[in-house]
Design a protein around this motif. Sequence first.
Motif, PDB file in Angstrom:
ATOM      1  N   GLN A 126       0.826  -1.203   0.000  1.00  0.00           N
ATOM      2  CA  GLN A 126       0.000   0.000   0.000  1.00  0.00           C
ATOM      3  C   GLN A 126       0.868   1.264   0.000  1.00  0.00           C
ATOM      4  OE1 GLN A 126      -2.211  -1.129   3.559  1.00  0.00           O
ATOM      5  NE2 GLN A 126      -4.100  -1.349   2.358  1.00  0.00           N
ATOM      6  N   VAL A 127       1.973   1.200   0.740  1.00  0.00           N
ATOM      7  CA  VAL A 127       2.896   2.333   0.756  1.00  0.00           C
ATOM      8  C   VAL A 127       3.469   2.558  -0.639  1.00  0.00           C
ATOM      9  CG1 VAL A 127       5.109   3.187   1.628  1.00  0.00           C
ATOM     10  CG2 VAL A 127       3.495   2.084   3.188  1.00  0.00           C
ATOM     11  N   GLU A 128       3.890   1.493  -1.296  1.00  0.00           N
ATOM     12  CA  GLU A 128       4.464   1.597  -2.639  1.00  0.00           C
ATOM     13  C   GLU A 128       3.459   2.224  -3.608  1.00  0.00           C
ATOM     14  OE1 GLU A 128       5.552  -2.394  -3.512  1.00  0.00           O
ATOM     15  OE2 GLU A 128       7.546  -2.235  -2.593  1.00  0.00           O
ATOM     16  N   ALA A 129       2.202   1.772  -3.525  1.00  0.00           N
ATOM     17  CA  ALA A 129       1.173   2.300  -4.428  1.00  0.00           C
ATOM     18  C   ALA A 129       0.941   3.786  -4.179  1.00  0.00           C
ATOM     19  CB  ALA A 129      -0.129   1.521  -4.245  1.00  0.00           C
ATOM     20  N   ALA A 130       0.881   4.171  -2.922  1.00  0.00           N
ATOM     21  CA  ALA A 130       0.628   5.571  -2.582  1.00  0.00           C
ATOM     22  C   ALA A 130       1.801   6.470  -2.966  1.00  0.00           C
ATOM     23  CB  ALA A 130       0.324   5.698  -1.091  1.00  0.00           C
ATOM     24  N   VAL A 131       3.023   5.997  -2.723  1.00  0.00           N
ATOM     25  CA  VAL A 131       4.223   6.781  -3.066  1.00  0.00           C
ATOM     26  C   VAL A 131       4.324   6.960  -4.574  1.00  0.00           C
ATOM     27  CG1 VAL A 131       6.747   6.776  -3.069  1.00  0.00           C
ATOM     28  CG2 VAL A 131       5.505   6.167  -0.978  1.00  0.00           C
ATOM     29  N   LYS A 132       4.116   5.903  -5.324  1.00  0.00           N
ATOM     30  CA  LYS A 132       4.190   5.988  -6.786  1.00  0.00           C
ATOM     31  C   LYS A 132       3.111   6.926  -7.331  1.00  0.00           C
ATOM     32  CE  LYS A 132       6.202   1.398  -7.580  1.00  0.00           C
ATOM     33  NZ  LYS A 132       5.950   0.028  -8.116  1.00  0.00           N
ATOM     34  N   ALA A 133       1.913   6.839  -6.756  1.00  0.00           N
ATOM     35  CA  ALA A 133       0.821   7.689  -7.226  1.00  0.00           C
ATOM     36  C   ALA A 133       1.102   9.158  -6.953  1.00  0.00           C
ATOM     37  CB  ALA A 133      -0.487   7.275  -6.563  1.00  0.00           C
ATOM     38  N   GLU A 134       1.621   9.467  -5.760  1.00  0.00           N
ATOM     39  CA  GLU A 134       1.881  10.860  -5.388  1.00  0.00           C
ATOM     40  C   GLU A 134       3.056  11.434  -6.165  1.00  0.00           C
ATOM     41  OE1 GLU A 134       1.573  14.550  -3.600  1.00  0.00           O
ATOM     42  OE2 GLU A 134       0.159  12.875  -3.659  1.00  0.00           O
ATOM     43  N   LEU A 135       4.164  10.731  -6.191  1.00  0.00           N
ATOM     44  CA  LEU A 135       5.350  11.259  -6.872  1.00  0.00           C
ATOM     45  C   LEU A 135       5.209  11.201  -8.390  1.00  0.00           C
ATOM     46  CD1 LEU A 135       8.245   9.886  -4.630  1.00  0.00           C
ATOM     47  CD2 LEU A 135       6.979  12.043  -4.465  1.00  0.00           C
ATOM     48  N   GLY A 136       4.353  10.299  -8.860  1.00  0.00           N
ATOM     49  CA  GLY A 136       4.129  10.199 -10.300  1.00  0.00           C
ATOM     50  C   GLY A 136       3.393  11.399 -10.878  1.00  0.00           C
ATOM     51  N   LYS A 137       2.818  12.233  -9.999  1.00  0.00           N
ATOM     52  CA  LYS A 137       2.126  13.440 -10.466  1.00  0.00           C
ATOM     53  C   LYS A 137       3.114  14.508 -10.944  1.00  0.00           C
ATOM     54  CE  LYS A 137      -1.574  12.822  -7.030  1.00  0.00           C
ATOM     55  NZ  LYS A 137      -2.204  13.424  -5.815  1.00  0.00           N
ATOM     56  N   GLN A 138       4.362  14.390 -10.526  1.00  0.00           N
ATOM     57  CA  GLN A 138       5.353  15.405 -10.857  1.00  0.00           C
ATOM     58  C   GLN A 138       6.097  15.048 -12.145  1.00  0.00           C
ATOM     59  OE1 GLN A 138       7.907  16.775  -7.614  1.00  0.00           O
ATOM     60  NE2 GLN A 138       6.684  15.595  -6.162  1.00  0.00           N
ATOM     61  N   GLU A 139       6.550  16.090 -12.819  1.00  0.00           N
ATOM     62  CA  GLU A 139       7.433  15.863 -13.956  1.00  0.00           C
ATOM     63  C   GLU A 139       8.742  15.256 -13.426  1.00  0.00           C
ATOM     64  OE1 GLU A 139       7.043  16.221 -17.166  1.00  0.00           O
ATOM     65  OE2 GLU A 139       4.970  16.912 -16.964  1.00  0.00           O
ATOM     66  N   PRO A 140       9.281  14.246 -14.107  1.00  0.00           N
ATOM     67  CA  PRO A 140      10.507  13.591 -13.635  1.00  0.00           C
ATOM     68  C   PRO A 140      11.652  14.563 -13.367  1.00  0.00           C
ATOM     69  CG  PRO A 140       9.515  12.297 -15.377  1.00  0.00           C
ATOM     70  CD  PRO A 140       8.734  13.571 -15.308  1.00  0.00           C
TER      71      PRO A 140
END
Length: 278
Positions: A117-131
């Motif tokens: 669940q942590v992995e999913a939440a972290v990827k979802a949140e940080l994935g909103k930003q431009e790399p």
Amino acid sequence: AETIEKLKTIVGLDDKNAGDLAKKPERADDILQFFATEFIGIAEEDKRQFQNFFYTVWAKVKTPAAKSYVASAIKSKRIVTTYQLDAAVRYVNDAKAIEDKTFDTECGVGVTVTKEQVEAAVKAELGKQEPAALKATWTKSQGMVLGQLRKVEALRWADPNTVKSVMEEVVPTLTAGVADVVEEKKEIKVAAAAPKADKAPIKKVLPVDVKTVRGDLPVSFIGDLTKSKDGDEVFIQGWAHRVRFQSRMAFIVIRDGSSYVQCVFDGALDEFPRETCI
């Protein structure tokens, strides 16, 4: 001197804070009594892990009964993270009467957030930003990224160490292929005080390149500093939460999303405001 030593060894304060508190005998006696009471039944080798939490309880919780309640929750492992502790302080200070069930709900007691669940939440949140933007923030301060994740509701009660480790795995994946951010080296020349007749003007150049300051040290989160031994050299980064400049010294409280720490700097520094990235 005896009181200062007790505040350092029992409460875990540094020289400056122990000295300041010792100047207020009633408060010094109060905190020492609080620690003596709450340390009953705790093995000597386990006391250090409770020092920061107990100090927060003593300093921020309003009533003796509420302090005792939160301290008991800490000792029984109902409260185990700084996130839960912050929520506990808010709840007991606002509540007219403390109810176990409401306390547990408000503080996330018993809530389990799996690594998946942590992995999913972290990827979802940080994935909103431009790399590229994420890489720039990550290079400047990993604590800033951790602070961003702390605001995510799905991670509210996640174990901070798990969030940290997942973050360290996810960011390189999301920023793969992005060129390294190279910070331009600059010189900061600090204005010297008027020189005395027999002394040359003070001049100090401070490196601002993160890699120069950091060397080979890994980034340490402030919340993990209690695991370090006396004399260990660590590299931390975050925001200036409180600043106090004197003629030859500066006292800076730094936060990084995991906790707070006070640092003492050489006084040959340009003054800077709160919220400056360090």
